[in-house]
Design a protein around this motif. Structure first.
Motif, PDB file in Angstrom:
ATOM      1  N   ASN A  96      73.525  39.165  49.336  1.00  0.00           N
ATOM      2  CA  ASN A  96      73.030  40.176  50.096  1.00  0.00           C
ATOM      3  C   ASN A  96      72.968  39.842  51.511  1.00  0.00           C
ATOM      4  O   ASN A  96      72.459  40.641  52.531  1.00  0.00           O
ATOM      5  CB  ASN A  96      72.006  41.213  49.827  1.00  0.00           C
ATOM      6  CG  ASN A  96      71.922  42.477  50.227  1.00  0.00           C
ATOM      7  OD1 ASN A  96      72.894  43.114  50.533  1.00  0.00           O
ATOM      8  ND2 ASN A  96      70.828  43.026  50.673  1.00  0.00           N
ATOM      9  N   ALA A 167      68.441  45.334  49.510  1.00  0.00           N
ATOM     10  CA  ALA A 167      69.390  45.415  48.177  1.00  0.00           C
ATOM     11  C   ALA A 167      68.524  46.896  47.561  1.00  0.00           C
ATOM     12  O   ALA A 167      69.461  47.733  47.169  1.00  0.00           O
ATOM     13  CB  ALA A 167      69.261  44.484  47.293  1.00  0.00           C
ATOM     14  N   ASP A 168      67.419  46.973  47.231  1.00  0.00           N
ATOM     15  CA  ASP A 168      66.489  48.188  46.774  1.00  0.00           C
ATOM     16  C   ASP A 168      66.752  49.382  47.621  1.00  0.00           C
ATOM     17  O   ASP A 168      67.297  50.265  47.036  1.00  0.00           O
ATOM     18  CB  ASP A 168      65.076  47.856  46.596  1.00  0.00           C
ATOM     19  CG  ASP A 168      64.833  46.673  45.763  1.00  0.00           C
ATOM     20  OD1 ASP A 168      65.731  46.344  44.950  1.00  0.00           O
ATOM     21  OD2 ASP A 168      63.624  46.151  45.652  1.00  0.00           O
ATOM     22  N   ALA A 170      69.435  49.918  49.674  1.00  0.00           N
ATOM     23  CA  ALA A 170      70.967  50.235  49.700  1.00  0.00           C
ATOM     24  C   ALA A 170      71.113  50.909  48.367  1.00  0.00           C
ATOM     25  O   ALA A 170      71.847  51.927  48.278  1.00  0.00           O
ATOM     26  CB  ALA A 170      71.662  48.965  49.702  1.00  0.00           C
ATOM     27  N   ARG A 171      70.242  50.472  47.165  1.00  0.00           N
ATOM     28  CA  ARG A 171      70.447  51.325  45.909  1.00  0.00           C
ATOM     29  C   ARG A 171      70.053  52.522  45.809  1.00  0.00           C
ATOM     30  O   ARG A 171      70.355  53.612  45.361  1.00  0.00           O
ATOM     31  CB  ARG A 171      69.941  50.422  44.819  1.00  0.00           C
ATOM     32  CG  ARG A 171      71.074  49.611  44.160  1.00  0.00           C
ATOM     33  CD  ARG A 171      70.346  48.974  43.080  1.00  0.00           C
ATOM     34  NE  ARG A 171      69.270  48.136  43.118  1.00  0.00           N
ATOM     35  CZ  ARG A 171      69.391  46.918  43.262  1.00  0.00           C
ATOM     36  NH1 ARG A 171      70.312  46.274  43.434  1.00  0.00           N
ATOM     37  NH2 ARG A 171      67.842  46.256  43.671  1.00  0.00           N
ATOM     38  N   GLU A 174      72.146  55.210  47.557  1.00  0.00           N
ATOM     39  CA  GLU A 174      73.234  55.906  46.861  1.00  0.00           C
ATOM     40  C   GLU A 174      73.017  57.050  46.064  1.00  0.00           C
ATOM     41  O   GLU A 174      73.560  57.742  45.788  1.00  0.00           O
ATOM     42  CB  GLU A 174      73.721  54.612  45.727  1.00  0.00           C
ATOM     43  CG  GLU A 174      74.440  53.523  46.467  1.00  0.00           C
ATOM     44  CD  GLU A 174      74.775  52.214  45.585  1.00  0.00           C
ATOM     45  OE1 GLU A 174      74.425  52.255  44.417  1.00  0.00           O
ATOM     46  OE2 GLU A 174      75.203  51.307  46.306  1.00  0.00           O
ATOM     47  N   ASN A 175      71.483  57.112  45.773  1.00  0.00           N
ATOM     48  CA  ASN A 175      71.282  58.285  44.872  1.00  0.00           C
ATOM     49  C   ASN A 175      70.451  59.209  46.039  1.00  0.00           C
ATOM     50  O   ASN A 175      69.196  59.466  45.835  1.00  0.00           O
ATOM     51  CB  ASN A 175      69.926  58.016  44.022  1.00  0.00           C
ATOM     52  CG  ASN A 175      70.789  56.762  42.909  1.00  0.00           C
ATOM     53  OD1 ASN A 175      71.860  56.865  42.606  1.00  0.00           O
ATOM     54  ND2 ASN A 175      69.932  55.932  42.738  1.00  0.00           N
TER      55      ASN A 175
END
Ligand code: SF4
Ligand code: SF4
Length: 181
Positions: A96, A167-168, A170-171, A174-175
């Motif tokens: 990342n 990263a957390d 970005a995830r 997504e939701n």
């Protein structure tokens, strides 16, 4: 202006009183406690906060923390740092992490150990270590490249885990809607 030379008296011309005085000082120090350090067998223990040579560090996942922003190169007063950026292509396979320097050199003969590079670094990627014993047989050896700087700096146990948070985040995005923290 001519300064007149003082005439020596009889005792002074003998030089014996001066010799005896010199021996007395030598003997006094001969039997007193030694205060010199037997370097390099004995090493000086540097105090906390000592600013030695600047080295690059890696994160806990063994990734180079430096993102080649070049702030340290810009701020370095003696221009001891030279960075070759990776270019527009970057290094997409580096997890990342955005990008890293293609080459990173510090000329230790120029470095004045001021700590500006450490202060300005947004990634906590460069630190002044406690190393004061820098030696080399020629000037070229004193230019430390990226591999050498990283191996000397080692792993930095930082608590921030910036790339893990990225990263957390970005995830979470997504939701949508974004999870409240
Ligand atoms: S410690 Fe100072 S002189 Fe040395 S590389 Fe960093 S900014 Fe430059
Ligand atoms: S060491 Fe820090 S300030 Fe220097 S280029 Fe890398 S990320 Fe930027």
């Amino acid at each position: 202006m001519i300064v007149k030379r003082e005439k020596l008296n009889f005792w002074e011309r003998l030089y014996l009183p001066a010799l005896v005085g010199g021996f007395k000082v030598t003997l006094r120090h001969f039997f007193s406690k030694k205060i010199t350090m037997q370097y390099p067998e004995e090493k000086w223990v540097v105090p906390p906060g000592y600013r030695g040579a600047p080295y690059l560090v890696k994160d806990q996942e063994n990734r180079t923390k430096c993102v080649s922003c070049q702030l340290c190169e810009f701020v370095c007063p003696p221009k001891a740092i030279r960075i070759t950026p990776p270019g527009p292509a970057g290094t997409p396979d580096a997890g990342n992490v955005e990008k890293g320097p293609k080459e990173f050199e510090i000329n230790m003969l120029r470095c004045i150990f001021c700590g500006f590079c450490q202060e300005v670094c947004p990634e906590e990627a460069i630190f002044l270590m406690k190393d004061y014993s820098l030696t080399g047989t020629n000037r070229k050896e004193m230019i430390y490249n990226k591999e050498k700087l990283l191996s000397l700096g080692g792993i930095h146990q930082d608590k921030i885990h910036k790339w893990q948070h990225k990263a957390d985040e970005a995830r979470a995005q997504e939701n949508f809607p974004v999870k409240e923290i």
